[in-house]
Motif scaffolding. Structure first.
Motif, mmCIF file in Angstrom:
data_model
loop_
_atom_site.group_PDB
_atom_site.id
_atom_site.type_symbol
_atom_site.label_atom_id
_atom_site.label_comp_id
_atom_site.label_asym_id
_atom_site.label_seq_id
_atom_site.Cartn_x
_atom_site.Cartn_y
_atom_site.Cartn_z
ATOM 1 N N ARG A 165 -9.031 -8.156 -35.576
ATOM 2 C CA ARG A 165 -8.529 -8.941 -34.439
ATOM 3 C C ARG A 165 -9.005 -8.329 -33.123
ATOM 4 O O ARG A 165 -8.305 -8.369 -32.124
ATOM 5 C CB ARG A 165 -7.010 -9.015 -34.487
ATOM 6 N N SER A 166 -10.205 -7.787 -33.167
ATOM 7 C CA SER A 166 -10.739 -7.112 -31.986
ATOM 8 C C SER A 166 -11.443 -8.061 -31.021
ATOM 9 O O SER A 166 -11.695 -7.691 -29.873
ATOM 10 C CB SER A 166 -11.722 -6.017 -32.420
ATOM 11 N N ALA A 167 -11.755 -9.255 -31.454
ATOM 12 C CA ALA A 167 -12.486 -10.193 -30.603
ATOM 13 C C ALA A 167 -11.645 -10.604 -29.398
ATOM 14 O O ALA A 167 -10.418 -10.656 -29.448
ATOM 15 C CB ALA A 167 -12.887 -11.425 -31.400
ATOM 16 N N GLU A 168 -12.332 -10.925 -28.330
ATOM 17 C CA GLU A 168 -11.682 -11.314 -27.079
ATOM 18 C C GLU A 168 -10.851 -12.594 -27.228
ATOM 19 O O GLU A 168 -9.874 -12.805 -26.517
ATOM 20 C CB GLU A 168 -12.746 -11.514 -26.002
ATOM 21 N N ARG A 170 -5.286 -18.479 -25.346
ATOM 22 C CA ARG A 170 -4.290 -19.399 -25.883
ATOM 23 C C ARG A 170 -4.938 -20.752 -26.071
ATOM 24 O O ARG A 170 -5.670 -21.183 -25.192
ATOM 25 C CB ARG A 170 -3.090 -19.526 -24.930
ATOM 26 N N PRO A 171 -4.748 -21.452 -27.152
ATOM 27 C CA PRO A 171 -4.031 -20.993 -28.330
ATOM 28 C C PRO A 171 -4.827 -19.919 -29.064
ATOM 29 O O PRO A 171 -6.062 -19.932 -29.040
ATOM 30 C CB PRO A 171 -3.880 -22.248 -29.186
ATOM 31 N N ASN A 172 -4.115 -19.024 -29.700
ATOM 32 C CA ASN A 172 -4.798 -17.927 -30.380
ATOM 33 C C ASN A 172 -5.479 -18.434 -31.651
ATOM 34 O O ASN A 172 -5.265 -19.564 -32.079
ATOM 35 C CB ASN A 172 -3.842 -16.758 -30.643
ATOM 36 N N PRO A 173 -6.337 -17.628 -32.266
ATOM 37 C CA PRO A 173 -7.099 -18.072 -33.433
ATOM 38 C C PRO A 173 -6.251 -18.571 -34.610
ATOM 39 O O PRO A 173 -6.684 -19.468 -35.336
ATOM 40 C CB PRO A 173 -7.898 -16.831 -33.818
ATOM 41 N N VAL A 174 -5.056 -18.047 -34.801
ATOM 42 C CA VAL A 174 -4.200 -18.522 -35.897
ATOM 43 C C VAL A 174 -3.812 -19.980 -35.660
ATOM 44 O O VAL A 174 -3.881 -20.809 -36.572
ATOM 45 C CB VAL A 174 -2.941 -17.638 -36.055
ATOM 46 N N VAL A 175 -3.437 -20.295 -34.443
ATOM 47 C CA VAL A 175 -3.055 -21.672 -34.111
ATOM 48 C C VAL A 175 -4.266 -22.590 -34.228
ATOM 49 O O VAL A 175 -4.182 -23.686 -34.797
ATOM 50 C CB VAL A 175 -2.424 -21.743 -32.702
ATOM 51 N N ARG A 176 -5.417 -22.145 -33.706
ATOM 52 C CA ARG A 176 -6.634 -22.951 -33.813
ATOM 53 C C ARG A 176 -7.011 -23.172 -35.268
ATOM 54 O O ARG A 176 -7.400 -24.275 -35.666
ATOM 55 C CB ARG A 176 -7.790 -22.309 -33.057
ATOM 56 N N TYR A 177 -6.884 -22.148 -36.093
ATOM 57 C CA TYR A 177 -7.174 -22.262 -37.530
ATOM 58 C C TYR A 177 -6.318 -23.364 -38.154
ATOM 59 O O TYR A 177 -6.823 -24.220 -38.873
ATOM 60 C CB TYR A 177 -6.912 -20.904 -38.187
ATOM 61 N N GLN A 178 -5.035 -23.344 -37.860
ATOM 62 C CA GLN A 178 -4.133 -24.353 -38.415
ATOM 63 C C GLN A 178 -4.484 -25.748 -37.904
ATOM 64 O O GLN A 178 -4.521 -26.719 -38.672
ATOM 65 C CB GLN A 178 -2.686 -24.009 -38.075
#
Length: 71
Positions: free
Chosen positions: A23-26, A31-39
Motif C-alpha cells: 500500500r505504498s503507492a500514492e 479518495r476514494p481509496n483503491p479498496v472502494v475503487r476496486y469494489q
C-alpha cells in the motif's frame, strides 16, 4: 470491449498488490481509496458484462454482425 479490458487490468493489478500487502503507492492517499475503487469497478464490470451480453445476442446471435468485423 476496451472499457472491459481497462477494468479488468485495474482489478487484477489491485489484487496483485493486495496479495503482497503493498500500500505504498500514492493512490492510497486519494479518495476514494483503491479498496472502494476496486469494489466499484467490480460492480461496474458486472453491469458492463450484462450490457455486452445483451448487445452481443441482439447483434451477433440474432442479427447479422460478426465479431471479426470489429476493428
Amino acid at each position: 470491449m476496451k472499457e472491459r479490458e481497462r477494468l479488468i487490468r485495474y482489478i487484477q493489478n489491485f489484487e496483485k498488490l493486495e496479495k503482497v500487502e503493498d500500500r505504498s503507492a500514492e493512490e492510497w492517499t486519494e479518495r476514494p481509496n483503491p479498496v472502494v475503487r476496486y469494489q466499484l469497478y467490480m460492480d461496474y464490470l458486472a453491469a458492463l458484462l450484462k450490457v455486452m451480453r445483451n448487445k452481443y445476442n441482439e447483434e451477433y446471435v440474432w442479427g447479422n454482425k460478426k465479431l471479426s468485423d470489429l476493428e
